[in-house]
Design a protein around this motif. Structure first.
Motif, PDB file in Angstrom:
ATOM      1  N   ASP A 232     -10.076  -0.504  40.794  1.00 52.43           N
ATOM      2  CA  ASP A 232      -9.499  -0.372  42.190  1.00 52.43           C
ATOM      3  C   ASP A 232      -8.131  -1.029  41.892  1.00 52.43           C
ATOM      4  OD1 ASP A 232      -8.746  -0.367  44.775  1.00 52.43           O
ATOM      5  OD2 ASP A 232     -10.776  -0.783  45.255  1.00 52.43           O
ATOM      6  N   LEU A 233      -6.747  -0.530  42.459  1.00 52.46           N
ATOM      7  CA  LEU A 233      -5.600  -0.843  42.448  1.00 52.46           C
ATOM      8  C   LEU A 233      -4.992  -0.865  43.696  1.00 52.46           C
ATOM      9  CD1 LEU A 233      -3.454  -1.703  40.132  1.00 52.46           C
ATOM     10  CD2 LEU A 233      -2.544   0.620  40.114  1.00 52.46           C
ATOM     11  N   PHE A 234      -4.477  -2.148  43.904  1.00 50.63           N
ATOM     12  CA  PHE A 234      -3.582  -2.216  45.454  1.00 50.63           C
ATOM     13  C   PHE A 234      -2.561  -3.352  45.493  1.00 50.63           C
ATOM     14  CE2 PHE A 234      -8.014  -4.112  45.425  1.00 50.63           C
ATOM     15  CZ  PHE A 234      -7.796  -5.689  45.843  1.00 50.63           C
ATOM     16  N   GLU A 235      -1.730  -3.383  46.247  1.00 52.72           N
ATOM     17  CA  GLU A 235      -0.981  -4.457  46.523  1.00 52.72           C
ATOM     18  C   GLU A 235      -1.429  -5.282  47.333  1.00 52.72           C
ATOM     19  OE1 GLU A 235       2.658  -4.568  48.827  1.00 52.72           O
ATOM     20  OE2 GLU A 235       1.985  -6.470  48.018  1.00 52.72           O
ATOM     21  N   LEU A 236      -1.297  -6.670  47.299  1.00 52.51           N
ATOM     22  CA  LEU A 236      -1.789  -7.642  48.150  1.00 52.51           C
ATOM     23  C   LEU A 236      -0.958  -8.707  48.281  1.00 52.51           C
ATOM     24  CD1 LEU A 236      -3.821  -7.931  50.446  1.00 52.51           C
ATOM     25  CD2 LEU A 236      -5.298  -8.827  48.676  1.00 52.51           C
ATOM     26  N   ASP A 237      -0.323  -9.183  49.312  1.00 54.96           N
ATOM     27  CA  ASP A 237       0.418 -10.391  49.254  1.00 54.96           C
ATOM     28  C   ASP A 237       1.520 -10.645  48.243  1.00 54.96           C
ATOM     29  OD1 ASP A 237      -1.004 -10.988  51.533  1.00 54.96           O
ATOM     30  OD2 ASP A 237      -2.637 -11.977  50.407  1.00 54.96           O
ATOM     31  N   GLY A 238       2.103  -9.518  48.085  1.00 57.57           N
ATOM     32  CA  GLY A 238       3.243  -9.698  47.090  1.00 57.57           C
ATOM     33  C   GLY A 238       3.009  -9.356  45.656  1.00 57.57           C
ATOM     34  N   LYS A 239       1.544  -9.169  45.517  1.00 51.61           N
ATOM     35  CA  LYS A 239       1.188  -9.049  44.035  1.00 51.61           C
ATOM     36  C   LYS A 239       0.468  -7.563  43.835  1.00 51.61           C
ATOM     37  CE  LYS A 239       2.163 -13.166  42.301  1.00 51.61           C
ATOM     38  NZ  LYS A 239       2.996 -13.277  41.397  1.00 51.61           N
ATOM     39  N   ASP A 240       0.280  -7.067  42.684  1.00 50.50           N
ATOM     40  CA  ASP A 240      -0.525  -5.784  42.230  1.00 50.50           C
ATOM     41  C   ASP A 240      -1.971  -6.626  41.953  1.00 50.50           C
ATOM     42  OD1 ASP A 240       1.177  -4.061  43.089  1.00 50.50           O
ATOM     43  OD2 ASP A 240       2.662  -4.519  41.412  1.00 50.50           O
ATOM     44  N   VAL A 241      -2.836  -6.007  42.326  1.00 48.90           N
ATOM     45  CA  VAL A 241      -4.282  -6.436  41.937  1.00 48.90           C
ATOM     46  C   VAL A 241      -5.202  -5.276  41.491  1.00 48.90           C
ATOM     47  CG1 VAL A 241      -6.443  -7.519  42.963  1.00 48.90           C
ATOM     48  CG2 VAL A 241      -4.022  -8.071  43.914  1.00 48.90           C
ATOM     49  N   LEU A 242      -5.576  -5.490  40.306  1.00 45.14           N
ATOM     50  CA  LEU A 242      -6.524  -4.527  39.810  1.00 45.14           C
ATOM     51  C   LEU A 242      -7.932  -5.171  39.573  1.00 45.14           C
ATOM     52  CD1 LEU A 242      -6.941  -1.922  37.736  1.00 45.14           C
ATOM     53  CD2 LEU A 242      -6.530  -3.268  35.874  1.00 45.14           C
ATOM     54  N   LEU A 243      -8.973  -4.610  40.210  1.00 41.65           N
ATOM     55  CA  LEU A 243     -10.351  -4.936  40.133  1.00 41.65           C
ATOM     56  C   LEU A 243     -11.162  -3.813  39.183  1.00 41.65           C
ATOM     57  CD1 LEU A 243     -10.964  -5.509  43.985  1.00 41.65           C
ATOM     58  CD2 LEU A 243     -10.122  -7.076  42.248  1.00 41.65           C
ATOM     59  N   VAL A 244     -11.696  -4.524  38.461  1.00 39.62           N
ATOM     60  CA  VAL A 244     -12.672  -3.432  37.326  1.00 39.62           C
ATOM     61  C   VAL A 244     -13.990  -4.312  37.200  1.00 39.62           C
ATOM     62  CG1 VAL A 244     -10.769  -2.536  36.016  1.00 39.62           C
ATOM     63  CG2 VAL A 244     -11.665  -4.425  35.291  1.00 39.62           C
ATOM     64  N   SER A 245     -14.961  -3.429  36.733  1.00 38.83           N
ATOM     65  CA  SER A 245     -16.301  -3.957  36.375  1.00 38.83           C
ATOM     66  C   SER A 245     -16.467  -3.552  34.895  1.00 38.83           C
ATOM     67  CB  SER A 245     -17.478  -3.173  37.553  1.00 38.83           C
ATOM     68  OG  SER A 245     -17.141  -3.547  38.650  1.00 38.83           O
ATOM     69  N   PRO A 246     -16.115  -4.801  33.996  1.00 39.14           N
ATOM     70  CA  PRO A 246     -16.642  -4.260  32.508  1.00 39.14           C
ATOM     71  C   PRO A 246     -17.949  -4.336  32.287  1.00 39.14           C
ATOM     72  CG  PRO A 246     -15.143  -6.259  32.847  1.00 39.14           C
ATOM     73  CD  PRO A 246     -15.764  -5.768  34.309  1.00 39.14           C
ATOM     74  N   GLN A 247     -18.309  -3.597  31.219  1.00 40.78           N
ATOM     75  CA  GLN A 247     -19.695  -3.310  30.758  1.00 40.78           C
ATOM     76  C   GLN A 247     -19.708  -4.083  29.643  1.00 40.78           C
ATOM     77  OE1 GLN A 247     -19.779   0.960  30.168  1.00 40.78           O
ATOM     78  NE2 GLN A 247     -21.835   0.944  31.599  1.00 40.78           N
ATOM     79  N   ASP A 248     -20.787  -4.712  28.807  1.00 40.14           N
ATOM     80  CA  ASP A 248     -21.287  -5.227  27.724  1.00 40.14           C
ATOM     81  C   ASP A 248     -20.506  -6.213  27.583  1.00 40.14           C
ATOM     82  OD1 ASP A 248     -23.094  -3.300  27.123  1.00 40.14           O
ATOM     83  OD2 ASP A 248     -21.304  -1.883  26.805  1.00 40.14           O
ATOM     84  N   MET A 249     -20.325  -7.306  28.396  1.00 44.68           N
ATOM     85  CA  MET A 249     -19.348  -8.553  28.214  1.00 44.68           C
ATOM     86  C   MET A 249     -19.969  -9.489  27.412  1.00 44.68           C
ATOM     87  SD  MET A 249     -17.833  -9.271  31.800  1.00 44.68           S
ATOM     88  CE  MET A 249     -16.138  -9.808  31.274  1.00 44.68           C
ATOM     89  N   LEU A 250     -19.176 -10.258  26.813  1.00 42.73           N
ATOM     90  CA  LEU A 250     -19.715 -11.617  26.099  1.00 42.73           C
ATOM     91  C   LEU A 250     -19.053 -12.792  27.081  1.00 42.73           C
ATOM     92  CD1 LEU A 250     -18.892 -10.690  22.269  1.00 42.73           C
ATOM     93  CD2 LEU A 250     -21.262 -11.107  23.595  1.00 42.73           C
ATOM     94  N   PRO A 251     -20.005 -13.840  26.859  1.00 40.46           N
ATOM     95  CA  PRO A 251     -19.931 -15.026  27.769  1.00 40.46           C
ATOM     96  C   PRO A 251     -18.389 -15.535  27.280  1.00 40.46           C
ATOM     97  CG  PRO A 251     -21.651 -15.424  26.634  1.00 40.46           C
ATOM     98  CD  PRO A 251     -21.330 -14.111  26.311  1.00 40.46           C
ATOM     99  N   GLN A 252     -17.546 -16.304  28.113  1.00 41.76           N
ATOM    100  CA  GLN A 252     -16.492 -17.141  27.765  1.00 41.76           C
ATOM    101  C   GLN A 252     -16.518 -18.498  28.746  1.00 41.76           C
ATOM    102  OE1 GLN A 252     -12.529 -15.092  28.150  1.00 41.76           O
ATOM    103  NE2 GLN A 252     -13.521 -13.104  27.240  1.00 41.76           N
ATOM    104  N   GLY A 253     -16.991 -19.481  28.212  1.00 39.15           N
ATOM    105  CA  GLY A 253     -17.171 -20.580  29.168  1.00 39.15           C
ATOM    106  C   GLY A 253     -18.115 -20.194  30.209  1.00 39.15           C
ATOM    107  N   HIS A 254     -17.682 -20.757  31.479  1.00 41.83           N
ATOM    108  CA  HIS A 254     -18.528 -20.240  32.732  1.00 41.83           C
ATOM    109  C   HIS A 254     -17.635 -19.233  33.528  1.00 41.83           C
ATOM    110  CE1 HIS A 254     -20.169 -24.636  32.267  1.00 41.83           C
ATOM    111  NE2 HIS A 254     -20.960 -23.798  31.735  1.00 41.83           N
ATOM    112  N   ASP A 255     -16.617 -18.699  32.797  1.00 44.21           N
ATOM    113  CA  ASP A 255     -15.971 -17.857  33.325  1.00 44.21           C
ATOM    114  C   ASP A 255     -16.490 -16.439  33.516  1.00 44.21           C
ATOM    115  OD1 ASP A 255     -13.921 -19.255  34.599  1.00 44.21           O
ATOM    116  OD2 ASP A 255     -12.701 -19.091  32.844  1.00 44.21           O
TER     117      ASP A 255
END
Ligand code: FRU
Length: 509
Positions: A232-255
């Motif tokens: 999903d891609l949209f402009e919000l409060d002066g920024k461009d925002v991309l939302l995605v749902s990645p598959q098969d992730m590996l952990p990075q810290g608690h992020d």
């Protein structure tokens, strides 16, 4: 455009859901989260405001509480909380385009007032070397009036042959379409790029029917999982925002965590290249059950997001035996502040509040306490904790909820580490999948504010005004409605609780 003709598959699905609905009582459904009419639900689709109502379609198998070639279920709402089912909108019935399923997609209103759905058609495309069926994913259209949708005779309107050389035609899905100010259309889609890593491709159109490749907006390049889904891609409060749902992730810290995750990239679109120049990339929701986000722009200008309140790796055994499976999250209002995505429950939920109970300056130290009037499983709870003595802060603050003699869920904050842990280990689940998650609260503050929205089988937690969020399904029987508090080391807590009533009851007040 041809007149609407109900195919045999669509007719069957509509008759089936109408018949089965009577066996599902409202009592067993969530109070204000959308669940499927019957059977299985995954991603939100076609989330749009059309004909004076919010429309929310969903990936749907009416016939069983498990995934199968996808239909689109359909519901409408005036307030984003109380949903009325409409007949199943799409069935996998087009032999060349979508017999393998009508996968996720989105919706936009055409200038002539018709509602345009764009979805991914999954079809067989020969065989792989091992003899298995090879799939082809391409983008298809259906046009309708808010209830009945006719598939377009020109489908598919975007096929994999138009992608950059080396891109996958098997993983090419989840179109998110919108209309620009000048009346032209854009769509972004998820695709597996030539480097075998996710990429988000954009197409453009003057009329919504005839599409040209426009460029690659973002590339995963092996950083966050492999394939990215549901962009999903949209402009919000002066920024461009991309939302995605990645598959098969590996952990990075608690992020980020293993498996299916979500990712919000905030940045600025480069006008010359069309690529998103990234400024930050964070998990959208740090809980356990949250995937496949989709947003709409409401008539009043709010950017509102929903997601599937579930996770692919825990789709069995989590809920009690029911004739339905899957829920959507509460719709959330988004904003960007200091380059960071904030989420907050839609303000409409405040209309469901009743029975306010409020405590201030409650001292905690070493003994769990329950507070008279603070309990409930369909509730909106605001909690603010701070040290009793700034020079000597508490080690740990714990809050239990969905609690009875046997079961509980918890939130545990340790300011020295800045970690907030969400747990449902003792929630009554007998299955061995993920039951807890930790998130790093930004800045590891000594003061923490939490908002919990509870609805029978779920909790959505908003941390520090919505700067972070964490969502999970709670399998415990709704009769387990206890809430209690504890700290190791002196802490002071303010608590405000509202019960939330059924939207119909709120409307009658
Ligand atoms: C995400 C997803 C989408 C696909 C749909 C199929 O959860 O895998 O990419 O369109 O589900 O149901």
């Amino acid at each position: 455009m041809a007149e609407f003709v109900e195919s045999a598959s669509l007719k069957e699905a509509r008759a089936y859901e109408e018949h089965m609905e009577q066996f599902i009582s409202n009592d067993e459904r969530p109070c204000f989260h959308l669940s499927p009419r019957v059977g299985w639900m995954n991603d939100p689709n076609g989330f749009s405001y059309y004909g004076g109502a919010y429309h929310l379609f969903y990936q749907y198998n009416p016939y069983a509480t498990e995934w199968a070639p996808m239909h689109w279920g359909h519901a409408v709402s005036q307030d984003l909380l109380s949903w009325e089912f409409l007949p199943c909108a799409l069935a996998p019935d087009a032999p060349y385009d979508d017999l393998g399923g009508c996968f996720s997609g989105s919706a936009v209103e055409l200038p002539d007032g018709r509602h345009l759905l764009m979805y991914t058609g999954v079809a067989a495309d020969g065989h792989n070397e091992d003899g298995s069926t090879k799939e082809r994913q391409s983008q298809c259209l259906a046009v309708g009036d808010g209830t009945n949708y006719q598939k377009y005779e020109g489908n598919p309107v975007i096929d994999g042959a138009t992608l950059p050389v080396g891109s996958s035609t098997v993983h090419f899905r989840d179109p998110k379409v919108w209309r620009e100010q000048d009346g032209s259309y854009r769509v972004v889609m998820a695709n597996l790029g030539p480097d075998n890593s996710g990429q988000i491709v954009q197409y453009r159109s003057d009329d919504g029917f005839s599409w040209q490749f426009d460029g690659v907006v973002a590339r995963n390049a092996g950083r966050y999982g492999i394939m990215w889904e549901c962009p999903d891609l949209f402009e919000l409060d002066g920024k461009d925002v991309l939302l995605v749902s990645p598959q098969d992730m590996l952990p990075q810290g608690h992020d980020f965590y293993s498996g299916n995750g979500t990712l919000c990239i905030v940045g600025a679109l480069d006008k010359a290249t069309g690529e998103l120049v990234e400024e930050s990339a964070v998990t959208i929701d740090h809980g356990i059950d949250f995937y496949a986000t989709q947003t709409l722009l409401a008539p009043d200008g709010r950017r509102i997001m929903v997601a599937w309140m579930q996770n692919w790796d825990s789709t069995t055994g989590i809920s009690p035996a029911q004739r339905w499976f899957g829920q959507m999250t509460l719709p959330r209002e988004l904003s960007v502040r200091d380059g960071h995505l904030y989420q907050w429950p839609v303000r409409e939920i405040e209309g469901l509040r009743t029975n306010e109970v409020c405590y201030q300056d409650v001292k905690l130290d070493g003994e769990p306490i329950a507070l008279e009037g603070i309990q409930g499983r369909v509730a909106d709870l605001l909690v603010h904790v701070r040290p009793a003595d700034e020079q000597n802060p508490y080690d740990e603050f714990v809050m239990w909820f969905a609690q009875d003699e046997r079961f509980h869920c918890s939130l545990r904050y340790r300011p020295a580490h800045g970690t907030l842990k969400m747990s449902r280990i003792h929630s009554g689940s007998r299955r061995a999948f993920v039951h807890h998650r930790k998130l790093d609260v930004e800045g590891a503050p000594l003061e923490l504010s939490l908002r919990l929205v509870l609805d029978k089988y779920s909790v959505e937690v908003f941390v520090n005004g919505g700067r972070q969020a964490a969502t999970m399904i709670v399998p415990t029987e709704p009769s387990a409605d206890g809430i209690s508090f504890f700290s190791r080391g002196g802490a002071v807590v303010d608590v405000k609780k509202y019960d939330l009533v059924e939207p119909a009851e709120a409307a009658a007040r």
